[in-house]
Design a protein around this motif. Sequence first.
Motif, short mmCIF file in Angstrom:
data_model
loop_
_atom_site.label_atom_id
_atom_site.label_comp_id
_atom_site.label_asym_id
_atom_site.label_seq_id
_atom_site.Cartn_x
_atom_site.Cartn_y
_atom_site.Cartn_z
N CYS A 1 -2.38 4.94 0.78
CA CYS A 1 -1.70 5.97 1.57
C CYS A 1 -1.85 7.36 0.94
O CYS A 1 -2.35 7.49 -0.18
N CYS B 1 0.67 0.37 3.28
CA CYS B 1 -0.16 0.63 2.09
C CYS B 1 -0.03 -0.57 1.13
O CYS B 1 1.08 -0.98 0.79
N ASN C 1 4.28 1.99 1.72
CA ASN C 1 4.49 3.09 2.67
C ASN C 1 3.69 2.80 3.95
O ASN C 1 2.75 2.01 3.94
ZN LIG Z 1 0.80 3.94 -1.04
#
Ligand SMILES: [Zn+2]
Length: 202
Positions: A69, A57, A62
């Motif tokens: 995300c 992301c 992430n």
């Molecule tokens: Zn994120």
Amino acid sequence: MSLPDSFERLTVLFRKLPGVGAKTARRMAFFVLQQPVSYAEELAACLSGLKDRIFTCSRCGNITDREPCAVCSDLLRDRSTLCVVETVEDLISIEQAGVYSGLYHVLGGRVSPLDGEDLDEECLAGLVRRIGEDRIREVIIATNPRIEGDLTFHAIVDRLGETDVSVSRLAYGLPVGGSIEFADRTTLLASLESRVTVKRKE
Ligand SMILES: [Zn+2]
């Protein structure tokens, strides 16, 4: 007795997985062999598509299959609090515990002079930028309770000096369900230092 080549190749690949030894790798290969063909096909398709479908992301670091995300795009989360973690694994652990509802910032590294590791400058700059742009009010630093985590914590705090944001750190201490009798000296000292006042002298 030598095993068939393709079986042997699979056990060698399984052995490369974290925490998997020779016997476990063989058991896993046998397990796959005993399943219907559809299982092996699904496993193969899943593995081969993994690197194509999963990426990082751009906002928080992430892993995701969409941009941004699921955490960053969830409007029900507390968008004024940012939890800084060393790795995606740490993020997942906190998420699965269901104890936090703010946003994250994954460092993807740590400060560890002995291993020649340092924080990525772009990642720190991204953190400072994000605090301003997203109007973050509190940063919770959730680095690991060890020397590298301490060094990483201080590097972040130094960098956040220029920002207008509250900064906190996860408390050190006794594990819940543990006992004082068996706690080591470092844990006891950390617990004392992070003690919480429940009543002040009047
Ligand atoms: Zn994120």
